[in-house]
Design an enzyme around this catalytic site. Structure first.
Site, PDB file in Angstrom:
ATOM      1  N   CYS A 198      80.252  72.009  97.094  1.00  0.00           N
ATOM      2  CA  CYS A 198      80.489  73.069  98.085  1.00  0.00           C
ATOM      3  C   CYS A 198      80.896  72.450  99.398  1.00  0.00           C
ATOM      4  O   CYS A 198      81.567  73.073 100.211  1.00  0.00           O
ATOM      5  CB  CYS A 198      79.222  73.902  98.254  1.00  0.00           C
ATOM      6  SG  CYS A 198      77.811  72.913  98.717  1.00  0.00           S
ATOM      7  N   GLU A 211      73.243  80.685  99.257  1.00  0.00           N
ATOM      8  CA  GLU A 211      73.969  79.464  99.654  1.00  0.00           C
ATOM      9  C   GLU A 211      75.277  79.498  98.883  1.00  0.00           C
ATOM     10  O   GLU A 211      75.285  79.323  97.663  1.00  0.00           O
ATOM     11  CB  GLU A 211      73.160  78.209  99.276  1.00  0.00           C
ATOM     12  CG  GLU A 211      71.689  78.215  99.707  1.00  0.00           C
ATOM     13  CD  GLU A 211      71.465  78.007 101.192  1.00  0.00           C
ATOM     14  OE1 GLU A 211      72.467  77.845 101.923  1.00  0.00           O
ATOM     15  OE2 GLU A 211      70.302  78.014 101.630  1.00  0.00           O
TER      16      GLU A 211
HETATM   17  N1  LIG Z   1      76.196  76.423  99.799  1.00  0.00           N
HETATM   18  C1  LIG Z   1      75.627  75.609  98.939  1.00  0.00           C
HETATM   19  O1  LIG Z   1      74.612  74.980  99.215  1.00  0.00           O
HETATM   20  C2  LIG Z   1      76.236  75.418  97.581  1.00  0.00           C
HETATM   21  C3  LIG Z   1      75.811  74.342  96.827  1.00  0.00           C
HETATM   22  C4  LIG Z   1      76.371  74.150  95.561  1.00  0.00           C
HETATM   23  C5  LIG Z   1      77.333  75.006  95.069  1.00  0.00           C
HETATM   24  N2  LIG Z   1      77.736  76.052  95.848  1.00  0.00           N
HETATM   25  C6  LIG Z   1      78.800  76.913  95.363  1.00  0.00           C
HETATM   26  O2  LIG Z   1      78.598  77.219  93.989  1.00  0.00           O
HETATM   27  C7  LIG Z   1      79.838  77.435  93.331  1.00  0.00           C
HETATM   28  C8  LIG Z   1      79.931  76.598  92.081  1.00  0.00           C
HETATM   29  O3  LIG Z   1      78.882  76.843  91.213  1.00  0.00           O
HETATM   30  P1  LIG Z   1      78.992  77.811  89.948  1.00  0.00           P
HETATM   31  O4  LIG Z   1      80.381  77.758  89.413  1.00  0.00           O
HETATM   32  O5  LIG Z   1      77.863  77.473  89.049  1.00  0.00           O
HETATM   33  O6  LIG Z   1      78.760  79.212  90.650  1.00  0.00           O
HETATM   34  P2  LIG Z   1      78.627  80.666  89.985  1.00  0.00           P
HETATM   35  O7  LIG Z   1      78.598  81.628  91.121  1.00  0.00           O
HETATM   36  O8  LIG Z   1      79.630  80.872  88.930  1.00  0.00           O
HETATM   37  O9  LIG Z   1      77.205  80.638  89.247  1.00  0.00           O
HETATM   38  C9  LIG Z   1      76.011  80.323  89.940  1.00  0.00           C
HETATM   39  C10 LIG Z   1      74.819  80.825  89.135  1.00  0.00           C
HETATM   40  O10 LIG Z   1      74.849  82.252  89.104  1.00  0.00           O
HETATM   41  C11 LIG Z   1      74.617  82.704  87.783  1.00  0.00           C
HETATM   42  N3  LIG Z   1      75.182  84.048  87.659  1.00  0.00           N
HETATM   43  C12 LIG Z   1      76.454  84.399  87.404  1.00  0.00           C
HETATM   44  N4  LIG Z   1      76.577  85.748  87.375  1.00  0.00           N
HETATM   45  C13 LIG Z   1      75.349  86.253  87.647  1.00  0.00           C
HETATM   46  C14 LIG Z   1      74.813  87.563  87.779  1.00  0.00           C
HETATM   47  N5  LIG Z   1      75.561  88.644  87.618  1.00  0.00           N
HETATM   48  N6  LIG Z   1      73.494  87.698  88.061  1.00  0.00           N
HETATM   49  C15 LIG Z   1      72.716  86.635  88.243  1.00  0.00           C
HETATM   50  N7  LIG Z   1      73.153  85.366  88.115  1.00  0.00           N
HETATM   51  C16 LIG Z   1      74.457  85.169  87.833  1.00  0.00           C
HETATM   52  C17 LIG Z   1      75.253  81.620  86.933  1.00  0.00           C
HETATM   53  O11 LIG Z   1      74.795  81.675  85.598  1.00  0.00           O
HETATM   54  C18 LIG Z   1      74.789  80.379  87.675  1.00  0.00           C
HETATM   55  O12 LIG Z   1      73.468  80.069  87.310  1.00  0.00           O
HETATM   56  C19 LIG Z   1      80.906  77.043  94.354  1.00  0.00           C
HETATM   57  O13 LIG Z   1      81.412  78.204  94.955  1.00  0.00           O
HETATM   58  C20 LIG Z   1      80.116  76.212  95.356  1.00  0.00           C
HETATM   59  O14 LIG Z   1      80.694  76.164  96.638  1.00  0.00           O
HETATM   60  C21 LIG Z   1      77.204  76.279  97.077  1.00  0.00           C
HETATM   61  N1  LIG Z   2      74.353  68.708  99.551  1.00  0.00           N
HETATM   62  C1  LIG Z   2      75.628  68.262  99.056  1.00  0.00           C
HETATM   63  C2  LIG Z   2      76.481  69.393  98.629  1.00  0.00           C
HETATM   64  C3  LIG Z   2      75.843  70.439  97.774  1.00  0.00           C
HETATM   65  C4  LIG Z   2      76.862  71.444  97.362  1.00  0.00           C
HETATM   66  O1  LIG Z   2      77.557  71.432  96.407  1.00  0.00           O
HETATM   67  C5  LIG Z   2      76.365  67.483 100.122  1.00  0.00           C
HETATM   68  O2  LIG Z   2      75.902  67.436 101.252  1.00  0.00           O
HETATM   69  O3  LIG Z   2      77.418  66.953  99.839  1.00  0.00           O
END
Ligand SMILES: NC(=O)c1ccc[n+]([C@@H]2O[C@H](COP(=O)([O-])OP(=O)(O)OC[C@H]3O[C@@H](n4cnc5c(N)ncnc54)[C@H](O)[C@@H]3O)[C@@H](O)[C@H]2O)c1
Ligand SMILES: N[C@@H](CCC=O)C(=O)O
Length: 527
Positions: free
Chosen positions: A324, A290
């Protein structure tokens, strides 16, 4: 939540909560503030595990404030967590699904009971305002329950198929969905409750055992989830909670050959790297990814502009633009541009920025120094190429000097600027005008992401929007949030294109099945 008031908290209802909810939040905050800074262990095989190295969890609103001390888990801890989960798998996977459902439902009730504690922790460690914080926790309990409901509605996913048309034999066929094994859950900082708990609940109900690793900025929330699972009676080793850096601990988990599947929620770049690394195992394993978003809203000349203004501002700046689902691009028909933009500016200027635990505050700080620098970098680029309608600065003076506070920012930017396509993940939204809606749709779809999208227009334009937009969660004419605020069972959440790998949304009809593989059971008897 607040059952006696009949109030059901969702991201759609959170703008008008009953008074009691504020009172309870304030009481819990006051109580918890008196014992911040405690040390929290990991949980592996049901035991508290400490490591030699620790890290501090500091408040992004006041970096002097140490919220807790957490373990900097090692590669050995990663291995031990996977070993524990592997050992617990045979028994847990054979536990009748009804018993797994009962335990996960109990954990959901424990989250409900501790909801204000969760809310305070989320406000303190992420910087969420109190309603966003309580929402994240309430969503987690509902995600647990939704996965349970799906198991029940599908009777554990055991279904009889057709009988072979054989003469002299009775040949019965069953489709049975069965768990994979050890499931790894890696979660991001911004929804550390729902996005650690949601995948964990689904994986557990399906019969997998779990290793969960939260983001380094948000280990405390995940610890509370682990406590609820433990206190509900989920057996030792069935879930394991480890904390530490993604680049070492996280990577070791990804590379572990005994991990059968992973749910990673986070940025596109890290997610794609994990996808490739996870794909280098001995066989193909499921990877639910995600990822990020660059979510557009289109406003036509037929829109209710007040509904559009409210929905856009809520989605652009809720959680400081660190969703996100944040509304980071707005395309407005040229004939209503000069009416809508001043209203967007007016509403943005009314947002209160400050201590996220305060009742009046809508925007807390961004999560850490790196995000704060990102904001400065992006606003620098905008200053050079476009212009600000409002905001554009980090906030300083008084309480702002202790944290990472940024002004909610609306800007105009030439349409060929790279920031129109890049996820910024800070409180910045860019706006532009369009002449005809086909052009707006082309721009809306012209990014690598496809997570959420919003639309404001006439009722007879709505089907056109739904049919043409490339996104997994779409909203029309919604003042509660143009692109944000999905809730399990109402708006299952997931993305298309670079925003997600599975094509099936969390908290929806097809999600828990992702945590199981199908076995067909054919039995032939001579008659
Ligand atoms: N699509 C969705 O449902 C959704 C929801 C929430 C956040 N996001 C996305 O998440 C991002 C923000 O969150 P963030 O800054 O914590 O993201 P990030 O990618 O920096 O980190 C996410 C997780 O990955 C871990 N991680 C980092 N490097 C790794 C590796 N090499 N191996 C394994 N794990 C590793 C981090 O410690 C953390 O737990 C934004 O891009 C946002 O859009 C997506
Ligand atoms: N589920 C949340 C977004 C999660 C991602 O960061 C929303 O619908 O706004």
């Amino acid at each position: 939540m607040a059952a006696d008031t009949g109030f059901k908290l969702t991201y759609g209802t959170m703008f008008n909560p009953p008074e009691e909810l504020h009172t309870q939040f304030d009481e819990t905050l006051a109580r918890m503030k008196t014992h911040l800074g405690q040390e929290h262990a990991m949980i592996i095989a049901g035991e508290e595990r400490k490591s030699a190295e620790k890290f501090e969890n500091r408040s992004p609103a006041n970096t002097d404030l140490v919220l807790g001390i957490f373990q900097k888990g090692t590669i050995q801890d990663a291995q031990d967590a996977v070993t524990a989960a592997k050992k617990a798998f045979p028994q847990w996977s054979r536990t009748p699904w009804q018993e797994r459902v009962a335990l996960v439902r109990k954990a959901a009730s424990l989250i409900d009971q501790r909801i204000f504690e969760f809310g305070v922790v989320l406000a303190l460690e992420v910087g969420k305002n109190r309603m966003e914080a309580l929402g994240d926790a309430a969503e987690t309990a509902d995600l647990f329950r939704y996965a349970c409901d799906q198991m029940e509605a599908n009777q554990g996913f055991v279904k009889e198929m057709g009988r072979d048309p054989l003469t002299g034999y009775l040949s019965t066929n069953f489709s049975v969905l069965r768990p994979y094994g050890v499931w790894l859950v890696i979660s991001p900082f911004n929804f550390p409750c729902a996005l650690t708990g949601g995948p964990t609940g689904a994986a557990l109900v399906a019969g997998n055992t779990v290793v969960m690793k939260p983001a380094t900025d948000t280990p405390w929330t995940a610890r509370l989830i682990a406590e609820c699972l433990r206190d509900a009676g989920v057996p030792d080793g069935v879930f394991n909670y480890v904390t530490g850096p993604g680049s070492t601990l996280g990577q070791a988990l990804i590379e572990h050959p005994d991990v059968a599947g992973v749910t990673f929620t986070g940025s596109f770049d890290v997610g794609m790297r994990i996808y490739r690394d996870f794909g280098s195992g001995r066989w193909v394993r499921p990877a639910i990814l995600e990822l990020g978003g660059k979510n557009p809203t289109i406003v036509t000349q037929h829109a209710d502009l007040e509904a559009a203004a409210i929905g856009i501002v809520r989605s652009a700046f809720g959680l400081q633009g660190q969703k996100c689902s944040a509304n980071s691009r707005v395309y407005i028909h040229e004939s209503v541009y000069d009416s809508l933009v001043p209203r967007l500016v007016e509403l943005t200027n009314k947002l209160v920025v400050g201590d996220p635990t305060s009742r009046s505050v809508y925007l807390g700080p961004v999560v850490n120094k790196s995000s704060y620098r990102d904001f400065q970098n992006f606003t620098g680029q905008i200053a050079a190429a476009g212009h600000f309608l409002t905001g554009g600065k980090v906030l300083t003076g008084g309480e702002y000097d202790k944290g990472y506070f940024c002004a909610p920012t609306l800007a105009e930017l030439p349409l060929d600027h790279p920031l129109w396509k890049q996820e910024m993940f800070v409180p910045i939204t860019t706006v532009a005008k369009f002449k005809d809606r086909e052009e707006a749709m082309r721009m809306a779809n012209d990014v690598d992401y496809g997570l959420t999208a919003g639309f404001y227009g006439a009722p007879d334009e709505v089907e056109w929007f739904f049919d043409h937009i490339e996104a997994g969660v779409t909203y029309a004419n919604r003042p509660q949030g143009a692109t944000t605020g999905a809730w399990p069972g109402f708006q299952p959440f997931g993305g298309w294109k670079g925003s997600g790998s599975s094509g099936k949304n969390a908290g929806g009809l097809h999600y828990v099945q992702l945590y199981m593989h199908e076995q067909i059971r054919t039995l032939v008897r001579k008659i």
